[in-house]
Design an enzyme around this catalytic site. Structure first.
Site, PDB file in Angstrom:
ATOM      1  CD  GLU A 103      -2.839  -1.388   2.230  1.00  0.00           C
ATOM      2  OE1 GLU A 103      -2.208  -1.614   3.293  1.00  0.00           O
ATOM      3  OE2 GLU A 103      -4.077  -1.450   2.163  1.00  0.00           O
ATOM      4  CD  GLU A 123      -3.140  -6.726   3.339  1.00  0.00           C
ATOM      5  OE1 GLU A 123      -3.030  -7.511   2.389  1.00  0.00           O
ATOM      6  OE2 GLU A 123      -2.656  -5.584   3.334  1.00  0.00           O
TER       7      GLU A 123
END
Ligand code: T1G
Length: 690
Positions: A103, A123
């Site tokens: 990210e 994740e």
């Protein structure tokens, strides 16, 4: 210091520095905010080059912080500031950029990576969804289908794949050098990713992602939630999408599944040689394996896969030929599945020999015996190994059930004997029980942990008892299942109940695969020591009498017509009815919940006794064994993590009710009584003198 800054002329360098893998914790988020303030205060900067120190760019958010309330500055805010920076940030990626690390990449205006990087959003493997804009930026940058695949599966991509999908802009051996020499003045930087148009809804890709999640990660919430978030980017404005993502992340990370998956992540990494083992391991570059059957060949291949040299010992020329064939079959299968190249296969073959002459293993530092499960056979093998190998060579047995103390006692130096219990298929299953006999020396244990590390196995130290940790729990699981079968159920009802719990297959299908004869041999071995007052269920013995040994005989608890899919077998159902009739049992139906309660409480109870006896050092070790060796669902965190999610009072209540039916079978472990009295979870129990 988690983030360092420096400047060279018009170029600012911001380096992430939180060894070993630059996990992004509070200190790093604060450090990045401070770096952004520093950049804002500079004059005449052309770019900011963002990189990671050491072997990673960034491994993602620090998962150890997920149990506590989030503390600002929050990562999505850090990412947003980087993206909005007046001075463009350029990412120079090496090692891994995972989760929050990816990210951070997406916030940059240009991304250059070294060959060999792994870039991904794993994740969901921790039971959460990206929480810093991944589900919103990634589909804008690489399209919905590719974003779904990365985010819903957690699969990382290589530098080449990342470049092909425009996740990065280029590949260079020295990304830092290239990033700092880019001709920013003339080149076209990407617009901020959040300003890119919304991706087109790819309904087929969404449907495919949902189908894959249902198949690969059944019962898990995060993958499905991630798919929803990515799909919504087709029509949801960025800000709204960010808020929705953040809410989903915060909700999931404190949920049972995320807690369980985090527990497994850290328990697996904590599974390493205990501090108190100080001895040096034996050299393991050359290992002797005794026995070329399924287990021996699997162990040999696991060793070859780890780059070790293997001498496989068999009793005679026929055994040697069979061993060579078994190992060759595994090599060929790996080749066919693309797991190794032709060159890799040749290289493995070159490090493998098989012989009936034990002298050929004289130089090996370790021997692993995987011969027939007979004490006499093992004693003979160990005597020959001791006679041919160096005095300090470590001698290990892969026995599943036999007493390694008795094997060790047959040698002049019992300290060199250790148990290395592999799980079939040995070159695939990650669990390795390192069994510590009464006389096992530290060198033997250190060697076991060295083998586990080299083979990238999950090592768990086990004491000596019947079945060590895993098989002892398995015996209770099967006993509880057979009891329910006898009292009113069928193998398929019981299997379905446990598959619904999260097992890939139930106890009966699993036994059909491994063979009913193994458990039968163990029941016979235990006849002499069995508690005569403990209920004995004879159905499995009847199966053996009928020649129903499992899939290998075409029929076990199920039938396998043509060797393929399993079919419920009315003969087996009738067998249960017949045995119940003989035992004068009034059978009744069992609900799925009743089946699960009995099988799970039986295992939890036994696991608590295993803790009390010091056979397992911790509840986390029992969790590793049940997940990595016996298919307990990882997203439930392993048997005792799951038990603690139920709570000791509820477990004790359940056992007390069952004890009314059968006080012997459902005798409550003293560990549970202690935890109840002390008001502590099982994970906080420590055996006296531990
Ligand atoms: N958090 C905390 N500690 C971590 C960590 C992490 N993300 N990753 C690794 N460690 C620790 C690990 O416990 C071990 O500690 C040491 O680092 C070395 O790890 C907001 C919400 C990066 C491929 O899921 O896959 O970002 O035992 O032994 O084999 O959207 O670690 O030495 O004390 O595994 O070389 C997403 C998890 C997080 C990646 C390196 N990221 N890590 O493997 O070393 S959530 C992940 C890995 C997130 C954002 C979301 C691997 C690795 P110790 P290691 P390795």
């Amino acid at each position: 210091m988690s983030v360092t800054t420096r400047r060279e002329g018009p170029i600012a360098f911001v380096e992430l520095n939180n060894p070993p893998v630059n996990a992004i914790g509070l200190a790093m988020r604060e450090g990045l905010m401070a770096a952004l303030d520093w950049v804002d205060a500079q004059e005449g900067l052309s770019r900011v080059v963002l990189s990671g120190a050491g072997r990673a760019f960034a491994a993602g958010a620090d998962a150890r912080e997920f149990d506590a309330d989030p503390v600002p500055p929050h990562l999505p805010d850090v990412v947003a500031r980087i993206e909005a920076s007046a001075v463009p940030w350029i990412a120079a990626v090496s090692g891994v950029a995972l989760g929050g690390g990816c990210e951070l990449l997406l916030a940059c205006r240009y991304r250059i990576a070294a060959p060999g990087v792994q870039i991904g959003m794993p994740e969901v493997t921790l039971g959460v969804v990206p929480g810093a804009g991944g589900t919103q930026r990634l589909p804008r940058l690489i399209g919905m289908a590719k974003a779904l695949d990365m985010i819903a599966t957690g699969r990382a991509v290589t530098a080449e794949a990342a470049e092909a999908m425009s996740l990065i802009d280029g590949i260079a051996d020295n990304p830092l050098f290239v990033a700092s020499h880019l001709d920013i003045g003339t080149m076209e930087l990407s617009v901020p990713v959040s300003d890119l148009p919304k991706p087109v809804l790819d309904a087929d890709a969404v449907e495919a992602a949902r189908a894959l999640a249902a198949k690969k990660t059944p019962n898990q919430i995060a993958p499905l939630r991630a798919i929803d978030l990515v799909a919504s980017t087709a029509d949801m404005e960025f800000a709204e999408g960010m808020a929705t993502e953040r809410a989903a992340f915060l909700t999931l990370r404190t949920g049972d599944q995320a807690r369980a998956l985090r527990h497994m992540f850290f328990a697996e990494r904590a599974a390493r040689q205990p501090e108190w083992i100080k001895a040096e391991p034996a050299p393991i570059d050359h290992v002797a394996v005794v026995g070329g059957g399924t287990m021996g060949a699997g162990i040999a291949y696991a060793l070859l896969n780890a780059g070790l040299t293997v001498t496989l010992l068999e009793t005679d020329a026929e055994g040697v030929a069979r061993a060579k064939q078994n190992v060759a079959k595994i090599v060929d299968a790996s080749l066919k599945r693309g797991l190794i190249t032709g060159e890799g296969a040749e290289e493995r073959r070159a490090r493998f020999t098989a012989s009936s002459d034990y002298a050929e293993a004289a130089q090996a530092g370790l021997a692993i015996e995987a011969a027939f499960e007979s004490m006499e056979v093992k004693k003979t093998v160990f005597a020959k190994l001791a006679a041919h190998m160096a005095e300090d060579a470590v001698l290990a047995t892969n026995t599943s059930y036999l007493d390694i103390n008795e094997i060790a006692a047959s040698l002049p130096d019992p300290s060199r004997v250790v148990g290395l219990h592999f799980f079939a298929p040995a070159h695939i299953m990650k669990l390795l029980e390192i069994v510590r006999g009464d006389q096992t020396g530290e060198r033997g244990l250190a060697t076991g942990f060295a083998v586990a590390k080299r083979l990238r196995k999950v090592p768990v130290l086990a004491g000596v008892c019947d079945g060590f940790i895993g098989n002892r729990i398995l015996a209770r699981y099967r006993e509880a299942a057979d009891t329910v079968l006898m009292d009113g159920s069928t193998p398929w009802e019981i299997d379905e109940a446990m598959v619904a719990f999260g097992y890939a297959m139930g106890p009966y299908e699993a036994q059909d695969l491994s063979g009913l004869d193994i458990a039968h041999a163990n029941r016979r071995r235990q006849d002499a020591t069995r508690d005569p007052n403990r209920r004995y269920i004879p159905i499995a013995d009847r199966m053996i009498e009928l020649g129903k040994l499992g899939k290998k005989t075409g029929a076990g608890w199920y039938r396998y017509p043509g060797g393929n899919g399993k079919v419920e077998d009315p003969i087996v159902a009738d067998l249960a009815l017949e045995e119940a009739h003989f035992a004068k049992i009034t059978r009744r139906d069992y609900t799925d919940d009743e089946i699960r309660e009995r099988l799970l409480l039986a295992m939890i109870n036994e696991a608590c006794d295993i803790l009390a006896e010091g056979i397992a050092a911790s509840a986390a070790d029992v969790d590793l064994v049940t997940v990595f060796g016996y298919g307990f669902p990882r997203w439930r965190g392993g048997l005792l993590h799951y038990a603690d999610s139920l709570g000791v009072p509820a477990i004790v209540d359940g056992l007390r009710k069952l004890a009314e039916e059968d006080p012997i079978a459902w005798r409550i472990s003293p560990v549970l009584e202690t935890c109840l009295a002390d008001g502590i979870p099982i994970r906080d129990y420590s055996a006296p003198g531990a």
